[in-house]
Design a protein around this motif. Structure first.
Motif, PDB file in Angstrom:
ATOM      1  N   LEU A 173       0.842  -1.200   0.000  1.00 48.25           N
ATOM      2  CA  LEU A 173       0.000   0.000   0.000  1.00 48.25           C
ATOM      3  C   LEU A 173       0.876   1.249   0.000  1.00 48.25           C
ATOM      4  O   LEU A 173       2.102   1.171  -0.095  1.00 48.25           O
ATOM      5  CB  LEU A 173      -0.946  -0.034   1.203  1.00 48.25           C
ATOM      6  N   GLU A 174       0.239   2.398   0.138  1.00 46.28           N
ATOM      7  CA  GLU A 174       0.951   3.663  -0.082  1.00 46.28           C
ATOM      8  C   GLU A 174       1.682   4.207   1.138  1.00 46.28           C
ATOM      9  O   GLU A 174       2.351   5.238   1.044  1.00 46.28           O
ATOM     10  CB  GLU A 174      -0.023   4.734  -0.591  1.00 46.28           C
ATOM     11  N   GLN A 175       1.587   3.545   2.286  1.00 43.42           N
ATOM     12  CA  GLN A 175       2.193   4.092   3.506  1.00 43.42           C
ATOM     13  C   GLN A 175       3.689   4.409   3.380  1.00 43.42           C
ATOM     14  O   GLN A 175       4.124   5.458   3.862  1.00 43.42           O
ATOM     15  CB  GLN A 175       1.954   3.155   4.694  1.00 43.42           C
ATOM     16  N   PRO A 176       4.506   3.564   2.766  1.00 42.50           N
ATOM     17  CA  PRO A 176       5.927   3.931   2.645  1.00 42.50           C
ATOM     18  C   PRO A 176       6.148   5.237   1.889  1.00 42.50           C
ATOM     19  O   PRO A 176       6.997   6.044   2.276  1.00 42.50           O
ATOM     20  CB  PRO A 176       6.529   2.736   1.888  1.00 42.50           C
ATOM     21  N   PHE A 177       5.379   5.455   0.817  1.00 45.25           N
ATOM     22  CA  PHE A 177       5.529   6.683   0.052  1.00 45.25           C
ATOM     23  C   PHE A 177       5.004   7.877   0.849  1.00 45.25           C
ATOM     24  O   PHE A 177       5.556   8.976   0.774  1.00 45.25           O
ATOM     25  CB  PHE A 177       4.795   6.573  -1.284  1.00 45.25           C
ATOM     26  N   VAL A 178       3.942   7.667   1.624  1.00 43.12           N
ATOM     27  CA  VAL A 178       3.425   8.723   2.499  1.00 43.12           C
ATOM     28  C   VAL A 178       4.499   9.147   3.498  1.00 43.12           C
ATOM     29  O   VAL A 178       4.750  10.339   3.702  1.00 43.12           O
ATOM     30  CB  VAL A 178       2.154   8.248   3.243  1.00 43.12           C
TER      31      VAL A 178
END
Length: 206
Positions: free
Chosen positions: A102-107
């Motif tokens: 999911l997008e958490q690392p990029f967030v």
């Protein structure tokens, strides 16, 4: 959930646009930047699952770099910075988010970049406005990554006003123009795209 985003990445690669199926267009994703970046990685010939792993692991690695830069500029030595990274990277949520797709690392990478840039702005006594521009660019990417990102932008802007203090308050409007203006422009651009491409004010996920 990652496979929903990958479906959009796959169809984008096939030249079918940001769509779920043929026919009526539906915005079923909430992480536009991830969909597009993963598709771009896969366009090099890497399969989609591997492309997603590259995106997530690479994003978390980038986040750790920005956290290290922040810690160093905040006065931590090399040992202290490594302890910070070990404590952060060793937590269960970070480990899970790195491989969950999911997008958490990029967030986290976008937030860490923005906060490092704001620290540099503060250390320059608000004289080097380029750091506000860079923070605004990181927050613009964040806006395209999560629909609740304007809350982060508002909180960071409030924090910037707080660290400015009375002595540098006159320099805040110019910095705010970049810190808030760039992500606001990104949000408006996505809204215009949504209205013209999907004919909706909010994504289907809402």
């Amino acid at each position: 959930d990652p496979l929903i985003s990958l479906r959009y990445s796959e169809r984008l690669l096939e030249g079918k646009g940001l769509t779920w199926t043929d026919g009526e267009r539906v915005e079923g994703y909430s992480n536009l930047s991830q969909v597009v970046i993963v598709a771009a990685i896969a366009a090099t010939g890497i399969d989609l699952i591997t492309s997603l792993r590259v995106f997530c692991i690479g994003s978390m690695a980038l986040a750790l770099v920005f956290i290290m830069l922040f810690a160093r500029r905040a006065g931590a030595g090399w040992l202290g910075s490594l302890v910070v990274l070990a404590l952060f990277g060793g937590t269960a949520p970070i480990a899970i988010w790195t491989i969950a797709g999911l997008e958490q690392p990029f967030v986290i990478a976008c937030l860490a970049a923005a906060l490092w840039c704001l620290l540099e702005l503060d250390l320059s006594e608000f004289s080097q406005i380029r750091w506000a521009r860079r923070a605004g660019a990181a927050l613009a990417l964040l806006v395209w990554t999560r629909p609740d990102s304007p809350l982060f932008v508002a909180g960071i802007a409030a924090g910037m006003i707080s660290i400015a203090g009375r002595r540098r308050l006159g320099q805040v409007p110019r910095a705010l123009m970049w810190l808030v203006g760039v992500p606001l422009a990104a949000w408006v651009a996505q809204l215009v795209f949504r209205l013209t491409y999907y004919g909706e004010w909010v994504p289907n996920t809402a």
